[in-house]
Structures are given as C-alpha cells and as structure tokens.
Design an enzyme around this catalytic site. Sequence first.
Site, PDB file in Angstrom:
ATOM      1  N   LYS A 175       0.828  -1.216   0.000  1.00  0.00           N
ATOM      2  CA  LYS A 175       0.000   0.000   0.000  1.00  0.00           C
ATOM      3  C   LYS A 175       0.859   1.262   0.000  1.00  0.00           C
ATOM      4  O   LYS A 175       0.600   2.186  -0.753  1.00  0.00           O
ATOM      5  CB  LYS A 175      -0.897   0.055   1.244  1.00  0.00           C
ATOM      6  CG  LYS A 175      -1.942  -1.012   1.335  1.00  0.00           C
ATOM      7  CD  LYS A 175      -2.929  -0.718   2.462  1.00  0.00           C
ATOM      8  CE  LYS A 175      -2.296  -0.576   3.844  1.00  0.00           C
ATOM      9  NZ  LYS A 175      -1.762  -1.822   4.419  1.00  0.00           N
ATOM     10  N   ARG A 190     -10.208   1.376   8.752  1.00  0.00           N
ATOM     11  CA  ARG A 190      -9.805   0.023   9.139  1.00  0.00           C
ATOM     12  C   ARG A 190     -10.878  -0.685   9.938  1.00  0.00           C
ATOM     13  O   ARG A 190     -10.715  -1.853  10.282  1.00  0.00           O
ATOM     14  CB  ARG A 190      -8.540   0.093  10.012  1.00  0.00           C
ATOM     15  CG  ARG A 190      -7.235  -0.113   9.257  1.00  0.00           C
ATOM     16  CD  ARG A 190      -6.130   0.173  10.247  1.00  0.00           C
ATOM     17  NE  ARG A 190      -4.954  -0.618  10.049  1.00  0.00           N
ATOM     18  CZ  ARG A 190      -3.862  -0.185   9.426  1.00  0.00           C
ATOM     19  NH1 ARG A 190      -3.822   1.006   8.893  1.00  0.00           N
ATOM     20  NH2 ARG A 190      -2.801  -0.952   9.337  1.00  0.00           N
ATOM     21  N   ARG A 235      11.448  -5.375   5.151  1.00  0.00           N
ATOM     22  CA  ARG A 235      11.107  -4.005   4.751  1.00  0.00           C
ATOM     23  C   ARG A 235      11.982  -2.985   5.484  1.00  0.00           C
ATOM     24  O   ARG A 235      12.295  -3.139   6.650  1.00  0.00           O
ATOM     25  CB  ARG A 235       9.642  -3.747   5.088  1.00  0.00           C
ATOM     26  CG  ARG A 235       9.215  -2.317   4.849  1.00  0.00           C
ATOM     27  CD  ARG A 235       7.737  -2.196   4.769  1.00  0.00           C
ATOM     28  NE  ARG A 235       7.084  -2.197   6.062  1.00  0.00           N
ATOM     29  CZ  ARG A 235       5.790  -1.978   6.207  1.00  0.00           C
ATOM     30  NH1 ARG A 235       5.019  -1.793   5.151  1.00  0.00           N
ATOM     31  NH2 ARG A 235       5.260  -1.987   7.403  1.00  0.00           N
ATOM     32  N   ARG A 264      10.936  -0.485  10.803  1.00  0.00           N
ATOM     33  CA  ARG A 264       9.852  -0.067  11.685  1.00  0.00           C
ATOM     34  C   ARG A 264       9.793  -0.985  12.898  1.00  0.00           C
ATOM     35  O   ARG A 264       9.957  -2.196  12.774  1.00  0.00           O
ATOM     36  CB  ARG A 264       8.522  -0.133  10.922  1.00  0.00           C
ATOM     37  CG  ARG A 264       8.102   1.220  10.413  1.00  0.00           C
ATOM     38  CD  ARG A 264       6.894   1.138   9.534  1.00  0.00           C
ATOM     39  NE  ARG A 264       5.779   0.384  10.102  1.00  0.00           N
ATOM     40  CZ  ARG A 264       4.600   0.264   9.497  1.00  0.00           C
ATOM     41  NH1 ARG A 264       4.410   0.826   8.322  1.00  0.00           N
ATOM     42  NH2 ARG A 264       3.628  -0.427  10.053  1.00  0.00           N
ATOM     43  N   ARG A 270      -0.426  -8.053  13.531  1.00  0.00           N
ATOM     44  CA  ARG A 270      -1.026  -7.070  12.613  1.00  0.00           C
ATOM     45  C   ARG A 270      -1.818  -7.779  11.514  1.00  0.00           C
ATOM     46  O   ARG A 270      -2.889  -7.321  11.126  1.00  0.00           O
ATOM     47  CB  ARG A 270       0.074  -6.194  11.982  1.00  0.00           C
ATOM     48  CG  ARG A 270       0.564  -5.108  12.945  1.00  0.00           C
ATOM     49  CD  ARG A 270       1.920  -4.564  12.549  1.00  0.00           C
ATOM     50  NE  ARG A 270       1.956  -4.021  11.218  1.00  0.00           N
ATOM     51  CZ  ARG A 270       3.062  -3.942  10.467  1.00  0.00           C
ATOM     52  NH1 ARG A 270       4.221  -4.378  10.944  1.00  0.00           N
ATOM     53  NH2 ARG A 270       3.016  -3.422   9.278  1.00  0.00           N
TER      54      ARG A 270
HETATM   55  P1  ADP Z   1       0.370  -1.630   8.029  1.00  0.00           P
HETATM   56  O1  ADP Z   1      -0.790  -1.456   7.098  1.00  0.00           O
HETATM   57  O2  ADP Z   1       1.573  -2.168   7.347  1.00  0.00           O
HETATM   58  O3  ADP Z   1       0.032  -2.395   9.275  1.00  0.00           O
HETATM   59  P2  ADP Z   1       0.305   1.193   8.900  1.00  0.00           P
HETATM   60  O4  ADP Z   1       1.449   2.123   8.870  1.00  0.00           O
HETATM   61  O5  ADP Z   1      -0.879   1.493   8.031  1.00  0.00           O
HETATM   62  O6  ADP Z   1       0.906  -0.249   8.568  1.00  0.00           O
HETATM   63  O7  ADP Z   1      -0.239   1.078  10.400  1.00  0.00           O
HETATM   64  C1  ADP Z   1       0.610   0.822  11.491  1.00  0.00           C
HETATM   65  C2  ADP Z   1      -0.207   0.770  12.785  1.00  0.00           C
HETATM   66  O8  ADP Z   1      -0.829   2.036  13.009  1.00  0.00           O
HETATM   67  C3  ADP Z   1      -1.347  -0.239  12.802  1.00  0.00           C
HETATM   68  O9  ADP Z   1      -0.897  -1.516  13.164  1.00  0.00           O
HETATM   69  C4  ADP Z   1      -2.278   0.390  13.841  1.00  0.00           C
HETATM   70  O10 ADP Z   1      -1.832   0.115  15.155  1.00  0.00           O
HETATM   71  C5  ADP Z   1      -2.116   1.878  13.600  1.00  0.00           C
HETATM   72  N1  ADP Z   1      -3.132   2.414  12.657  1.00  0.00           N
HETATM   73  C6  ADP Z   1      -2.895   2.925  11.424  1.00  0.00           C
HETATM   74  N2  ADP Z   1      -4.033   3.304  10.834  1.00  0.00           N
HETATM   75  C7  ADP Z   1      -5.030   3.030  11.716  1.00  0.00           C
HETATM   76  C8  ADP Z   1      -6.442   3.177  11.694  1.00  0.00           C
HETATM   77  N3  ADP Z   1      -7.076   3.667  10.612  1.00  0.00           N
HETATM   78  N4  ADP Z   1      -7.152   2.794  12.787  1.00  0.00           N
HETATM   79  C9  ADP Z   1      -6.535   2.289  13.863  1.00  0.00           C
HETATM   80  N5  ADP Z   1      -5.211   2.102  13.965  1.00  0.00           N
HETATM   81  C10 ADP Z   1      -4.459   2.478  12.904  1.00  0.00           C
END
Ligand code: ADP
Length: 238
Positions: free
Chosen positions: A13, A88, A127, A160, A171
């Site tokens: 993404k 999400r 990554r 990360r 996750r």
């Molecule tokens: P990935 O999709 O690879 O897990 P992201 O950078 O999108 O990575 O998200 C990292 C973390 O940030 C998630 O595991 C969550 O804890 C938090 N997060 C990100 N976006 C949201 C969201 N829309 N709602 C709740 N938590 C979020």
Amino acid sequence: MVLLLFGPPGSGKGTQSGRIADWLGIPAISTGDMLREEIQAGTPLGAAAKSIMAGGGLVGDDLVNRMLAQRVSAPDSAHGFLLDGYPRTVEQAEFLDGLLAERHLQTPIVLHLDVPMDALVGRLTSRRQCPKCKRIYNLLQMPPRVPGVCDDDGTPLITRKDDSEEVVTERIRTYDEVTRPVLAYYQDRKYHQIRGDRSPSYIFEEITGILEPLVSKNGASCCAKAKAKQSSDGFAAL
Ligand code: ADP
C-alpha cells in the site's frame, strides 16, 4: 477524487500510494505515518497510540477519526485525497461517509491490494523505510542502490518497530479479523480488487488503467498531473 487503498500489512500500500498520489496530484494520507509522527513528537495522541501500535492492535476509532478529520480539512485535500490504512473498521468507514458528504466529495474509489497471507511475513521483516521521505524499500525485491541509505535523500534507512515477526503476525491477524470485513461495506460501490503479488510497476500500471477513465470524468482542478501525463502519453484530450 477520493481513493481508499486497502490491503493487509505488507501488501505494498505504501509503495503504491506514493506513486498514485504523485500521478494524480493529490495528497497521500497514511494514518500509520501520521500516528508514528505523533509518537515521535511526543503528543498526547502519540502517547495513547504507542503501546497499541507496538503490539500490532488498532488505535481507538475516536482518536483516529478526529486525527483524520483534521488532516482532510487542510487546503491540499479540498478536491480529493488518497487514504492509505484508513478506514480500518466499519465505524471508521461510516465516519468517513459522513465526512465526505459534509465536504460534498464523491463516493470513494476502493482499490484492494490482495496478497496471499503466506507471502506477507517475509515481505514485512525485510522491509526498510526512509524516516525522512517515507519511501519504502524491500531488501529482497526493491533494495536501495547503496545499502542502508535512501536513494532519494541519502538518509539512513530504518526498520519499523512493529516489523518484528511477532508483531507482524498480530497485525496480519488484526487485518483479517477487523479490517477485511470492512471490504464488505464497500463491495457494492466503486470497488476494484488488484493482485498484489506482482511487481510494483505492474501493479501501478493496472491501477492507472483502472483510474484513467475515472480521471477523465473529474473536475479540472483535480488530477492535473494525470491529465498532463495522459496528454503526453497520447490519450485523447480531456
Ligand atoms: P500496516 O498497514 O503495514 O500495518 P500502517 O502504517 O498502516 O501499517 O499502520 C501501522 C499501525 O498504526 C497499525 O498496526 C495500527 O496500530 C495503527 N493504525 C494505522 N491506521 C489506523 C487506523 N485507521 N485505525 C486504527 N489504527 C491504525
């Protein structure tokens, strides 16, 4: 144009969102990046999010919704934006619908990057990311030209904190249980499923193929770059 990029952690993404947003001339908004910036800046929101993110769970809807609403009220988002990692949960999807209606923005276009679950852990643990420009590398498939530093700005790359195998597994589980069901919410809208187990360039071509006809229906103020590119690529004038 409002785009939602869905996909499990490690589906690509982040890589695609930067390319698409640049192509369309709209901001790419990653709630994950925003939350990591809040943590780095030591804000109350960052403090609330830190341990949840470290464990691979989801930050509360209220906090994320408020953060998102504030971000999309910035002038750069007036004509559209791309959301990476939001919504999400179904509650976030409902909140977003209200926000778009308030701002008289169109129904979002959903791009779902689908990758077989067994490919994800390896992708995530290899990554690396540039902390400055956020560009994403993969030591196996997309390594930087010089090991350990960003091709674009020379900043040392980081891993990360939540890319450890244990947190990655959590996750992916959270995505499967909570976020995948959100796709049903969008199924009868402008929904496109894209196979994410191919090269980033191939995937980007497929996405631009989906979006090109939609870009041509959009207002002149949005997607200027896409239109310019279409003209230079020999597409019909818009
Ligand atoms: P990935 O999709 O690879 O897990 P992201 O950078 O999108 O990575 O998200 C990292 C973390 O940030 C998630 O595991 C969550 O804890 C938090 N997060 C990100 N976006 C949201 C969201 N829309 N709602 C709740 N938590 C979020």
